[in-house]
Design a protein around this motif. Structure first.
Motif, mmCIF file in Angstrom:
data_model
loop_
_atom_site.group_PDB
_atom_site.id
_atom_site.type_symbol
_atom_site.label_atom_id
_atom_site.label_comp_id
_atom_site.label_asym_id
_atom_site.label_seq_id
_atom_site.Cartn_x
_atom_site.Cartn_y
_atom_site.Cartn_z
ATOM 1 N N PRO A 324 -19.619 27.578 -50.166
ATOM 2 C CA PRO A 324 -18.965 26.756 -49.617
ATOM 3 C C PRO A 324 -19.096 25.276 -50.408
ATOM 4 C CG PRO A 324 -20.464 27.044 -47.975
ATOM 5 C CD PRO A 324 -20.583 28.252 -49.081
ATOM 6 N N ASN A 325 -18.527 24.793 -51.634
ATOM 7 C CA ASN A 325 -18.977 23.587 -52.206
ATOM 8 C C ASN A 325 -17.606 23.010 -52.729
ATOM 9 O OD1 ASN A 325 -18.626 24.760 -54.504
ATOM 10 N ND2 ASN A 325 -20.684 25.194 -55.025
ATOM 11 N N ALA A 326 -17.648 21.757 -52.853
ATOM 12 C CA ALA A 326 -16.466 20.835 -53.551
ATOM 13 C C ALA A 326 -15.967 21.570 -54.844
ATOM 14 C CB ALA A 326 -16.817 19.628 -53.779
ATOM 15 N N GLN A 327 -17.052 22.313 -55.519
ATOM 16 C CA GLN A 327 -16.518 22.685 -56.972
ATOM 17 C C GLN A 327 -15.440 24.095 -56.829
ATOM 18 O OE1 GLN A 327 -19.140 24.626 -60.817
ATOM 19 N NE2 GLN A 327 -19.941 23.328 -59.472
ATOM 20 N N HIS A 328 -16.051 24.836 -55.825
ATOM 21 C CA HIS A 328 -14.984 25.834 -55.481
ATOM 22 C C HIS A 328 -13.623 25.562 -55.061
ATOM 23 C CE1 HIS A 328 -17.342 29.196 -57.434
ATOM 24 N NE2 HIS A 328 -18.200 28.808 -56.586
ATOM 25 N N ALA A 329 -13.932 24.532 -53.839
ATOM 26 C CA ALA A 329 -12.489 24.047 -53.300
ATOM 27 C C ALA A 329 -11.645 23.542 -53.865
ATOM 28 C CB ALA A 329 -13.045 23.253 -52.178
ATOM 29 N N VAL A 330 -12.100 22.798 -54.907
ATOM 30 C CA VAL A 330 -11.019 22.066 -55.667
ATOM 31 C C VAL A 330 -10.098 22.938 -56.448
ATOM 32 C CG1 VAL A 330 -10.939 20.495 -57.607
ATOM 33 C CG2 VAL A 330 -12.200 19.695 -55.709
ATOM 34 N N ARG A 331 -11.233 23.844 -57.225
ATOM 35 C CA ARG A 331 -10.241 24.923 -58.195
ATOM 36 C C ARG A 331 -9.668 25.805 -57.632
ATOM 37 N NH1 ARG A 331 -14.941 22.863 -60.435
ATOM 38 N NH2 ARG A 331 -15.147 22.466 -62.541
ATOM 39 N N GLN A 332 -9.989 26.164 -56.268
ATOM 40 C CA GLN A 332 -9.255 27.118 -55.551
ATOM 41 C C GLN A 332 -7.920 26.336 -54.885
ATOM 42 O OE1 GLN A 332 -11.892 28.473 -52.088
ATOM 43 N NE2 GLN A 332 -13.112 29.348 -53.611
ATOM 44 N N GLY A 333 -8.029 25.150 -54.719
ATOM 45 C CA GLY A 333 -6.737 24.609 -54.127
ATOM 46 C C GLY A 333 -5.639 24.353 -55.378
ATOM 47 N N LYS A 334 -6.159 24.255 -56.659
ATOM 48 C CA LYS A 334 -5.389 24.321 -57.770
ATOM 49 C C LYS A 334 -4.576 25.695 -58.013
ATOM 50 C CE LYS A 334 -7.900 20.496 -60.077
ATOM 51 N NZ LYS A 334 -8.589 20.265 -61.326
ATOM 52 N N LEU A 335 -5.576 26.805 -58.072
ATOM 53 C CA LEU A 335 -4.982 27.779 -58.146
ATOM 54 C C LEU A 335 -3.989 28.617 -57.027
ATOM 55 C CD1 LEU A 335 -4.894 30.783 -59.757
ATOM 56 C CD2 LEU A 335 -6.859 31.274 -58.431
ATOM 57 N N LEU A 336 -4.592 27.967 -55.858
ATOM 58 C CA LEU A 336 -3.553 28.414 -54.607
ATOM 59 C C LEU A 336 -2.182 27.758 -55.031
ATOM 60 C CD1 LEU A 336 -3.169 29.559 -52.040
ATOM 61 C CD2 LEU A 336 -4.233 27.622 -50.933
ATOM 62 N N ALA A 337 -1.975 26.707 -55.358
ATOM 63 C CA ALA A 337 -0.535 25.854 -55.647
ATOM 64 C C ALA A 337 0.120 26.774 -56.815
ATOM 65 C CB ALA A 337 -0.730 24.496 -56.316
ATOM 66 N N LYS A 338 -0.704 27.174 -57.761
ATOM 67 C CA LYS A 338 0.025 27.850 -58.818
ATOM 68 C C LYS A 338 0.454 29.361 -58.177
ATOM 69 C CE LYS A 338 -2.157 26.029 -62.768
ATOM 70 N NZ LYS A 338 -3.393 26.426 -63.976
ATOM 71 N N ASN A 339 -0.302 29.830 -57.497
ATOM 72 C CA ASN A 339 0.021 31.186 -56.917
ATOM 73 C C ASN A 339 1.342 31.076 -55.887
ATOM 74 O OD1 ASN A 339 -1.711 32.674 -58.389
ATOM 75 N ND2 ASN A 339 -3.204 33.005 -56.719
ATOM 76 N N ILE A 340 1.313 30.014 -55.213
ATOM 77 C CA ILE A 340 2.208 30.099 -54.193
ATOM 78 C C ILE A 340 3.595 29.749 -54.935
ATOM 79 C CG2 ILE A 340 3.502 28.297 -52.649
ATOM 80 C CD1 ILE A 340 0.587 28.049 -51.439
ATOM 81 N N VAL A 341 3.743 28.930 -55.776
ATOM 82 C CA VAL A 341 4.914 28.843 -56.910
ATOM 83 C C VAL A 341 5.290 29.909 -57.632
ATOM 84 C CG1 VAL A 341 5.754 27.451 -58.718
ATOM 85 C CG2 VAL A 341 4.352 26.307 -57.248
ATOM 86 N N ALA A 342 4.364 30.725 -57.977
ATOM 87 C CA ALA A 342 4.788 31.969 -58.591
ATOM 88 C C ALA A 342 5.179 32.936 -57.728
ATOM 89 C CB ALA A 342 3.402 32.690 -59.138
ATOM 90 N N ASP A 343 4.592 32.986 -56.313
ATOM 91 C CA ASP A 343 5.331 33.892 -55.248
ATOM 92 C C ASP A 343 6.816 33.530 -55.098
ATOM 93 O OD1 ASP A 343 4.541 36.059 -53.272
ATOM 94 O OD2 ASP A 343 5.152 34.432 -51.979
#
Length: 501
Positions: A324-343
């Motif tokens: 649980p750190n900022a490095q992962h959270a930021v990148r996960q947020g970006k990918l999450l937005a892409k995956n929601i749009v793709a879905d």
């Protein structure tokens, strides 16, 4: 139009909404962010905020300022009924209501994880919020002002002793930054010597900073020891009652500032969401960030950040999950937005995969460490790498400019060293001198005159007829017994009768 509800405006939640604004077409979906705070805190800057190197407001990102197409609600999600696709929102003011959604994103973050050690809940302070970092800075400065007026002794030592519990990145960074801050403060307090200040870090494990190599961590310990800071390895905090630190080694000393950085845990609010959790209380998600239960994928539910147990496909995570750190959270947020749009568009989603390129930490002005594989950089070059990386990682150019400009100002002008601890009770000074209306005088109840004249009291026989009129008692000029005497005399003696000699 599909409704996307984002629970939490921290790293993962903010970046998810920020990128959805960029990648969603007009009218493709409606995005709502719910968070009780109006800002996202850039937590890697908290140690520097505590040490006065960064202005507190510059380490946060205003949600409304940067999410211009997103509906922002200042409140908390206190319940989720995913079968009905509704969430209970409790606002900062007003009544709770049910909010419908089509897609829900859980990014509610984490809180400090503590243990039932006596005194910790009453005496210690965490380092998860901007308010905590600011309070730490003010406490250090206020204690210096107090200690400068005291003779050498236990009370003075207590005020000048800083204790940090936890030897991870957050603990070491705030420990080293405060050591640097206090070393500079001594120059402006002629009453206090460098040797009068005491720094203790308590770590239950046999080493610090597991993200870097053992030789690098040993260099950090040596560097801090040379700067007058002591690290207690293989040591547990047994008690902190009344600020008295008792260690498992038998050592004991007093401190007025105890900072707890020994781990985090998923926010307890997630227990009320009715979504599948793993054994440590985190949201169960797949590598593509979709929530997964015992029966498979939970449609329309996503998770990321510290609140979620995201599989680490690189194999480098603790227990198989991303730390649980900022490095992962930021990148996960970006990918999450892409995956929601793709879905939404019926396209395929991608798995989260991020191989850690290295770790960098600031240890005070001009000192840092950088580790990437077997490569280790120490001292001033690593400090520049630390500031360069985090300065660029800060969201938005507006925030980047504020932070970097503040660093430039501090280089030429020095850090501010004024405590604003009085801000905690801002009305205290006003209340102290504010004029208040005088309390009303208690009303004197006048009994009604009797229908027939009673027999005179023996004490009133012979009272002069020229006694004061009853009105004088009403005006408060005489005592209550004096007011009753004329009343009895007047009933006994008619006004027309001559006065008795």
């Amino acid at each position: 139009m599909p409704k996307i509800l984002i629970v939490g405006g921290g790293y993962a939640g903010f970046y998810t909404a920020w990128k959805l604004e960029k990648w969603l077409r007009s009218g493709e979906a409606e995005v709502t962010v719910v968070d009780p705070l109006p800002y996202m805190t850039y937590q890697p800057f908290l140690p520097e905020v505590a040490a006065g190197s960064i202005e507190p407001r510059h380490a946060v990102v205003g949600i409304r300022r940067h999410l211009k197409k997103t509906r922002v609600i200042a409140g908390k999600v206190t319940g989720v009924n995913h079968d009905a696709k509704t969430a209970t929102i409790t606002p900062a003011a007003g009544e709770a209501w049910e909010e419908s959604y089509d897609q829900i994103v859980i990014t509610a973050g984490a809180v400090s994880r503590t243990f039932p050690i006596p005194g910790v809940a009453d005496e210690a302070i965490g380092l998860k919020t901007i308010e905590e970092a600011t309070a730490i800075r003010d406490r250090v400065l206020t204690n210096f002002d107090k200690a400068a007026l005291l003779p050498p002794g236990p009370e003075r030592d207590r005020l000048l002793t800083v204790v940090v519990v936890g030897g991870g990145f957050a603990g070491i960074e705030v420990f080293a930054e405060l050591r640097s801050f206090v070393s500079a403060l001594v120059e402006t307090y002629p009453e206090i010597e460098f040797e009068d200040t005491h720094f203790h870090l308590i770590e239950a494990m046999g080493r610090i900073m597991p993200e870097v190599s053992l030789p690098t961590s040993l260099w950090v310990i040596k560097n801090l020891a040379e700067r007058g800071a002591q690290i207690h390895l293989d040591t547990q905090l047994k008690s902190a009652v009344g600020g008295v630190i008792e260690l498992s080694t038998g050592e004991s000393f007093e401190s007025d500032l105890i900072i707890w950085t020994a781990g985090v845990m998923a926010t307890p609010d997630i227990k009320h969401y009715g979504l599948p959790l793993e054994e440590r209380g985190r949201l169960r998600v797949r590598a593509d960030l979709r929530v997964e239960g015992d029966d498979g994928i939970v449609e329309g539910a996503w998770g990321a950040g510290d609140v979620s147990a995201v599989p680490d496909l690189t194999g480098g995570g603790v227990g198989g999950y991303c730390v649980p750190n900022a490095q992962h959270a930021v990148r996960q947020g970006k990918l999450l937005a892409k995956n929601i749009v793709a879905d939404l568009r019926g396209e395929g989603v991608k798995d989260y995969f991020h191989k850690n390129m290295g770790a960098v930490a600031g240890l005070g002005l001009g000192i840092g460490v950088f580790q990437s594989g077997k490569l280790a950089i120490k001292g001033l070059p690593a400090w520049f790498a630390h500031r360069g990386y985090h300065g660029l990682a800060m969201p938005s150019w507006e925030r980047k400019f504020r932070v970097i400009w503040g660093w430039v100002n501090n280089f030429f002008l020095g850090r501010d060293n004024v405590s604003l601890e009085a801000r905690v009770h801002p009305r205290a000074e006003f209340e102290k001198f504010a004029a208040r209306p005088r309390p009303a005088a208690p009303a004197v109840e006048v009994p009604a005159a009797p229908a027939s004249a009673p027999e005179p009291s023996p004490a009133l026989v012979g009272a002069p007829a020229s006694a004061p009129a009853p009105e004088a008692a009403v005006d408060g000029e005489s005592s209550a017994p004096a007011a009753k005497a004329p009343r009895a005399t007047k009933a006994r003696t008619p006004k027309a009768a001559p006065a008795a000699e």
